[in-house]
Design a protein around this motif. Structure first.
Motif, PDB file in Angstrom:
ATOM      1  N   ASP A   1       0.821  -1.205   0.000  1.00  0.00           N
ATOM      2  CA  ASP A   1       0.000   0.000   0.000  1.00  0.00           C
ATOM      3  C   ASP A   1       0.861   1.265   0.000  1.00  0.00           C
ATOM      4  O   ASP A   1       2.059   1.211   0.312  1.00  0.00           O
ATOM      5  CB  ASP A   1      -0.912   0.001   1.227  1.00  0.00           C
ATOM      6  CG  ASP A   1      -2.035  -1.018   1.101  1.00  0.00           C
ATOM      7  OD1 ASP A   1      -2.447  -1.307  -0.038  1.00  0.00           O
ATOM      8  OD2 ASP A   1      -2.503  -1.529   2.142  1.00  0.00           O
TER       9      ASP A   1
ATOM     10  N   GLU B   1       3.467   0.054 -10.517  1.00  0.00           N
ATOM     11  CA  GLU B   1       2.564   0.748  -9.614  1.00  0.00           C
ATOM     12  C   GLU B   1       1.181   0.864 -10.236  1.00  0.00           C
ATOM     13  O   GLU B   1       1.048   1.048 -11.448  1.00  0.00           O
ATOM     14  CB  GLU B   1       3.088   2.147  -9.289  1.00  0.00           C
ATOM     15  CG  GLU B   1       4.386   2.155  -8.493  1.00  0.00           C
ATOM     16  CD  GLU B   1       4.826   3.558  -8.128  1.00  0.00           C
ATOM     17  OE1 GLU B   1       4.334   4.521  -8.776  1.00  0.00           O
ATOM     18  OE2 GLU B   1       5.625   3.714  -7.193  1.00  0.00           O
TER      19      GLU B   1
ATOM     20  N   SER C   1      -0.132   2.080  -5.302  1.00  0.00           N
ATOM     21  CA  SER C   1       0.323   0.858  -4.644  1.00  0.00           C
ATOM     22  C   SER C   1       1.369   0.182  -5.519  1.00  0.00           C
ATOM     23  O   SER C   1       1.248   0.156  -6.747  1.00  0.00           O
ATOM     24  CB  SER C   1      -0.844  -0.106  -4.410  1.00  0.00           C
ATOM     25  OG  SER C   1      -1.816   0.451  -3.548  1.00  0.00           O
TER      26      SER C   1
END
Length: 238
Positions: A48, A168, A176
């Motif tokens: 995260d 990402e 994330s």
């Protein structure tokens, strides 16, 4: 010397169409479509934006002719996600409740809680081919991926089956870090029912009726258009 410049410019103009074709061939919206149907185990690792590593998700993916099904058991709860680009919808199935939810394919709110899928129809990343690597002893085409909500590197087999993604994915709370690995790939035909709503699910009949109405409306529209064209088509004048 003055006369040679226009000649060189004409040569450049002649080369421009070929250059444009080459550039278009190298960059495409979305990954190249798989040339085969398959079933595969998929391992998804997500970190995260705050640096917290999520539990690794294991899911099974089925693909056939542009249709994609992903199923997994998350915290003891079965979940099935079916992408139907041909209908421009995603179905989220809850097998325990025998119910489903339908969302437009372009509805990005659903991405906040679904497993990231850069190879699916929702992400709309641009794939630029950047070479060939060897992944686990198998040749793989390497693509640089960039879009509004995704960026990274993807590896895809020569027949279009995803192998790996590292990069990402932009989500509601930030970007994330994602790694996705495909394994145990079984190429071959996939059953049609995998990409459909089970008949015993609540709302199935209503969904079937609406689909039939849209199909009938499309047929009637085509008939009316042909009739109008025939009526307004000019006759031969002698």
């Amino acid at each position: 010397m003055a006369k040679s410049a226009p000649i060189r410019w004409r040569r450049v103009r002649l080369l421009l169409p070929a250059l444009a074709i080459t550039l278009c061939a190298c960059v495409r919206l979305g990954p190249p479509p798989p040339g085969v149907s398959y079933q595969a185990d998929v391992r998804v690792e997500v970190v995260d934006p705050d640096g917290e590593r999520r539990p690794v998700e294991q899911l099974t993916e089925f693909y056939a002719r542009g249709l994609r099904r992903r199923q997994a058991t998350i915290e003891g709860h079965d979940l099935v996600v079916i992408d139907r680009p041909d209908l421009a919808v995603t179905w989220i199935l809850d097998p325990a409740a025998e119910a489903f939810e339908e969302l437009w394919l372009r509805n990005t709110d659903v991405d906040a809680f679904l497993t990231p899928d850069p190879f699916g129809p929702r992400m709309e990343g641009r794939f630029r081919e950047a070479g060939v690597d060897e992944i686990a002893g198998t040749p793989a085409r390497r693509f640089e991926v960039e879009g509004d909500r995704v960026r990274g590197v993807a590896w895809i087999s020569m027949d279009g089956v995803p192998i790996r993604f590292e990069g990402e994915v932009e989500r509601r709370d930030g970007a994330s870090t994602v790694r996705i690995d495909y394994g145990e790939v079984q190429r071959g035909p996939q059953a049609a029912y995998l990409f459909a709503i089970p008949p015993n699910y609540a709302g199935y009949e209503d969904r079937k009726r609406r689909t039939k109405e849209r199909r009938d409306d499309g047929i009637e529209h085509a008939i009316r258009r042909l009739r109008d064209e025939r009526e307004w088509r000019p006759t031969n004048i002698k």
